[in-house]
Write a protein that holds these residues in place. Structure first.
Motif, PDB file in Angstrom:
ATOM      1  N   LYS A 161       7.559  -1.952   9.770  1.00 34.92           N
ATOM      2  CA  LYS A 161       8.280  -3.258   9.289  1.00 34.92           C
ATOM      3  C   LYS A 161       9.070  -2.558   8.295  1.00 34.92           C
ATOM      4  N   ALA A 162       8.937  -1.617   7.621  1.00 36.79           N
ATOM      5  CA  ALA A 162       9.816  -0.999   6.544  1.00 36.79           C
ATOM      6  C   ALA A 162      10.907  -0.478   7.198  1.00 36.79           C
ATOM      7  N   PRO A 196       3.706  -5.789  18.321  1.00 37.15           N
ATOM      8  CA  PRO A 196       3.732  -4.413  18.965  1.00 37.15           C
ATOM      9  C   PRO A 196       4.972  -3.640  19.305  1.00 37.15           C
ATOM     10  N   VAL A 197       5.063  -2.385  18.928  1.00 35.33           N
ATOM     11  CA  VAL A 197       6.490  -1.755  19.201  1.00 35.33           C
ATOM     12  C   VAL A 197       6.538  -1.514  20.546  1.00 35.33           C
ATOM     13  N   ALA A 198       7.671  -2.110  21.085  1.00 30.54           N
ATOM     14  CA  ALA A 198       7.858  -1.817  22.695  1.00 30.54           C
ATOM     15  C   ALA A 198       8.353  -0.283  22.892  1.00 30.54           C
ATOM     16  N   PRO A 199       7.750  -0.018  24.094  1.00 27.89           N
ATOM     17  CA  PRO A 199       7.812   1.561  24.443  1.00 27.89           C
ATOM     18  C   PRO A 199       9.283   1.985  24.386  1.00 27.89           C
ATOM     19  N   ALA A 200      10.264   1.096  24.385  1.00 31.18           N
ATOM     20  CA  ALA A 200      11.606   1.577  24.498  1.00 31.18           C
ATOM     21  C   ALA A 200      12.067   1.910  22.903  1.00 31.18           C
ATOM     22  N   GLU A 201      11.309   0.996  22.087  1.00 30.45           N
ATOM     23  CA  GLU A 201      11.908   1.237  20.690  1.00 30.45           C
ATOM     24  C   GLU A 201      10.927   2.199  19.882  1.00 30.45           C
ATOM     25  N   ARG A 202      10.134   3.004  20.537  1.00 29.60           N
ATOM     26  CA  ARG A 202       9.377   3.987  20.089  1.00 29.60           C
ATOM     27  C   ARG A 202      10.359   5.232  19.788  1.00 29.60           C
ATOM     28  N   THR A 203      10.022   5.725  18.357  1.00 30.65           N
ATOM     29  CA  THR A 203      10.873   6.868  18.308  1.00 30.65           C
ATOM     30  C   THR A 203      10.131   8.063  18.746  1.00 30.65           C
ATOM     31  N   ALA A 204      10.776   9.388  18.631  1.00 29.43           N
ATOM     32  CA  ALA A 204      10.133  10.617  18.935  1.00 29.43           C
ATOM     33  C   ALA A 204       9.215  10.795  17.762  1.00 29.43           C
ATOM     34  N   GLN A 205       9.355  10.477  16.514  1.00 37.58           N
ATOM     35  CA  GLN A 205       8.532  10.800  15.657  1.00 37.58           C
ATOM     36  C   GLN A 205       7.191   9.977  15.752  1.00 37.58           C
ATOM     37  N   GLN A 206       7.316   8.824  15.953  1.00 39.81           N
ATOM     38  CA  GLN A 206       6.097   7.954  16.230  1.00 39.81           C
ATOM     39  C   GLN A 206       5.197   8.587  17.211  1.00 39.81           C
ATOM     40  N   MET A 222       0.779  -1.024   0.092  1.00 37.99           N
ATOM     41  CA  MET A 222       0.069  -0.131   0.037  1.00 37.99           C
ATOM     42  C   MET A 222       0.701   1.150  -0.053  1.00 37.99           C
ATOM     43  N   ASP A 223       0.117   2.229  -0.579  1.00 33.62           N
ATOM     44  CA  ASP A 223       0.780   3.698  -0.648  1.00 33.62           C
ATOM     45  C   ASP A 223       0.947   4.307   0.902  1.00 33.62           C
ATOM     46  N   LEU A 224       2.016   4.713   1.388  1.00 36.45           N
ATOM     47  CA  LEU A 224       1.891   5.275   2.653  1.00 36.45           C
ATOM     48  C   LEU A 224       1.248   6.508   2.944  1.00 36.45           C
ATOM     49  N   PRO A 225       1.130   7.518   1.753  1.00 36.93           N
ATOM     50  CA  PRO A 225       0.382   8.345   2.000  1.00 36.93           C
ATOM     51  C   PRO A 225      -1.209   8.253   2.298  1.00 36.93           C
ATOM     52  N   LEU A 226      -1.618   7.042   2.081  1.00 39.62           N
ATOM     53  CA  LEU A 226      -2.990   6.588   2.436  1.00 39.62           C
ATOM     54  C   LEU A 226      -3.494   6.740   3.748  1.00 39.62           C
ATOM     55  N   ARG A 227      -2.344   6.758   4.549  1.00 36.95           N
ATOM     56  CA  ARG A 227      -2.884   6.693   6.245  1.00 36.95           C
ATOM     57  C   ARG A 227      -3.395   7.960   6.310  1.00 36.95           C
ATOM     58  N   PRO A 228      -2.680   9.053   6.280  1.00 39.95           N
ATOM     59  CA  PRO A 228      -3.369  10.380   6.660  1.00 39.95           C
ATOM     60  C   PRO A 228      -4.530  10.620   5.867  1.00 39.95           C
ATOM     61  N   LEU A 229      -4.798  10.218   4.677  1.00 37.02           N
ATOM     62  CA  LEU A 229      -6.163  10.172   4.138  1.00 37.02           C
ATOM     63  C   LEU A 229      -7.151   9.352   4.725  1.00 37.02           C
ATOM     64  N   LEU A 230      -6.838   8.384   5.148  1.00 33.60           N
ATOM     65  CA  LEU A 230      -7.988   7.420   5.947  1.00 33.60           C
ATOM     66  C   LEU A 230      -8.317   8.179   7.029  1.00 33.60           C
ATOM     67  N   ILE A 231      -7.368   8.845   7.860  1.00 31.82           N
ATOM     68  CA  ILE A 231      -7.574   9.510   8.905  1.00 31.82           C
ATOM     69  C   ILE A 231      -8.435  10.863   8.892  1.00 31.82           C
ATOM     70  N   ASP A 232      -8.165  11.584   7.685  1.00 33.82           N
ATOM     71  CA  ASP A 232      -9.178  12.570   7.510  1.00 33.82           C
ATOM     72  C   ASP A 232     -10.471  12.353   7.064  1.00 33.82           C
ATOM     73  N   ALA A 287      -7.671  -0.829   8.920  1.00 39.39           N
ATOM     74  CA  ALA A 287      -6.618  -0.367   7.729  1.00 39.39           C
ATOM     75  C   ALA A 287      -5.530   0.450   8.379  1.00 39.39           C
ATOM     76  N   LEU A 288      -5.902   1.247   9.017  1.00 44.72           N
ATOM     77  CA  LEU A 288      -4.931   2.202   9.939  1.00 44.72           C
ATOM     78  C   LEU A 288      -3.768   1.423  10.507  1.00 44.72           C
ATOM     79  N   SER A 289      -4.341   0.413  11.414  1.00 46.35           N
ATOM     80  CA  SER A 289      -3.624  -0.160  12.114  1.00 46.35           C
ATOM     81  C   SER A 289      -2.526  -1.024  11.073  1.00 46.35           C
ATOM     82  N   MET A 290      -3.036  -1.653  10.044  1.00 44.73           N
ATOM     83  CA  MET A 290      -2.062  -2.467   9.049  1.00 44.73           C
ATOM     84  C   MET A 290      -1.151  -1.661   8.370  1.00 44.73           C
TER      85      MET A 290
END
Length: 254
Positions: free
Chosen positions: A45-46, A55-65, A1-11, A35-38
Motif C-alpha cells: 500500500k505504501a 492481493p497483488v495481481a500477477p501482472a502488477e508484481r514487480t521483479a523486486q517483489q 510498523m517499521d518495515l525492517p521488522l519484516r526480515p527480523l520476523l523471518i529470521d 504479522a508478516l502478511s500484514m
C-alpha cells in the motif's frame, strides 16, 4: 510498523523452526505468519496508495517483489531442507557464472522455442512411425497375396518369415506358376491374386477393374517397385490403369 521488522520476523521464524521440531503447528508460528502478511500488505500500500485493497495481481508484481519472495522461500528452505538448499545454491551460482545467463523474458522465450522444437521433433517421429507401420502392413499383405497357402499363425513376424521361406522354395503363386511350365488354374481365373497378365491388360485398357484383393496386391507391389516413394493413397490416385501398367512393365514405368 517499521518495515525492517519484516526480515527480523523471518529470521526469528527460521531460528524457532530449528529449535522447535513442531514449531509450524504452534500458535506463535501462525501469529508470526499473520504479522508478516500484514507487513507485506502495508508495504504494498505504501508503494501504491491508489491501488485497491486486496492481493497483488500477477501482472502488477514487480521483479523486486518476486525476488524477495524467492529470498524468503530460500531462507525457509535452508533450515528445513539444507541439502536441497545447497543444490539450489549451486545451480544459482552456475547460472550466474554461465556465459548464457539472460533475463527472465529471454529465458521464457528460449524455453518456448525449446518446447516448439521438441513438439516438432515428436511430430516427425510420429509421422516416421506411421509410415514404417504402413510399409510393414503393406509388405505383410503382399506376402499374404503371394503365398496364400501359408496360414496365419497369430504372430505376424513368424507368418511373414514362413511366407518368405515358401516363396524362396518356389511354393508361391508366381514362382510355382513359372516352375510348372504350363497354365495353372489361377492364370485363367479373373479374380486370382496376384492378378494374371490378361487381367492386368484388361485393367490397363479400362475394360475392367481390380477386385478388392487384387487392388491391395497391386498397391503393395507398386510400393515395392517404386521404392516406397508413394503412399497407398497416392498410388490409388494415379488410377488402376496406371497400376496395371506398372505391374506389366515395372522397369519402364517405375
Amino acid at each position: 510498523m517499521d518495515l525492517p521488522l519484516r526480515p527480523l520476523l523471518i529470521d526469528c521464524r527460521i531460528e524457532l523452526r530449528k529449535a522447535l521440531r513442531q514449531f509450524d503447528q504452534t500458535d506463535l508460528c501462525h501469529r508470526i505468519d499473520t504479522a508478516l502478511s500484514m507487513l507485506g500488505n502495508e508495504a504494498a500500500k505504501a508503494g501504491a496508495p491508489d491501488r485497491p485493497a486486496g492481493p497483488v495481481a500477477p501482472a502488477e508484481r514487480t521483479a523486486q517483489q518476486v525476488a524477495y519472495a524467492w529470498q524468503m522461500a530460500a531462507r525457509s528452505l535452508k533450515s528445513t531442507h539444507p541439502s536441497l538448499y545447497a543444490e539450489l545454491q549451486k545451480e544459482v551460482l552456475r547460472l550466474l557464472d554461465g556465459a548464457g545467463f539472460a533475463d527472465a523474458n529471454a529465458e521464457i522465450e528460449r524455453l518456448k522455442q525449446d518446447l516448439e522444437e521438441a513438439e516438432a521433433a515428436a511430430g516427425r517421429a510420429k509421422l516416421a512411425r506411421m509410415k514404417a507401420t504402413g510399409q510393414l502392413n503393406t509388405v505383410c499383405k503382399a506376402l499374404a497375396a503371394a503365398a496364400p497357402q501359408v496360414p496365419e499363425s497369430g504372430d505376424a513376424q513368424a507368418t511373414a518369415l514362413a511366407r518368405i521361406e515358401a516363396l524362396v522354395k518356389g511354393q508361391g503363386g508366381p514362382a510355382a506358376a513359372a516352375a510348372g511350365g504350363g497354365a495353372r488354374p489361377e492364370a485363367l481365373d479373373p479374380e486370382a491374386v496376384p492378378p494374371p497378365p490378361f487381367v492386368l491388360e484388361l485393367v490397363q485398357a479400362g475394360q475392367r477393374s481390380f477386385t478388392k484383393a487384387q487392388r491391395e496386391f497391386a498397391v503393395a507391389e507398386a510400393m515395392i517397385v517404386t521404392g516406397w516413394q508413394y503412399t497407398p493413397v497416392e498410388l490409388l490416385e494415379r488410377g488402376e490403369a496406371w497400376l496395371a501398367g506398372l505391374l506389366l512393365n515395372p522397369d519402364t514405368q517405375a
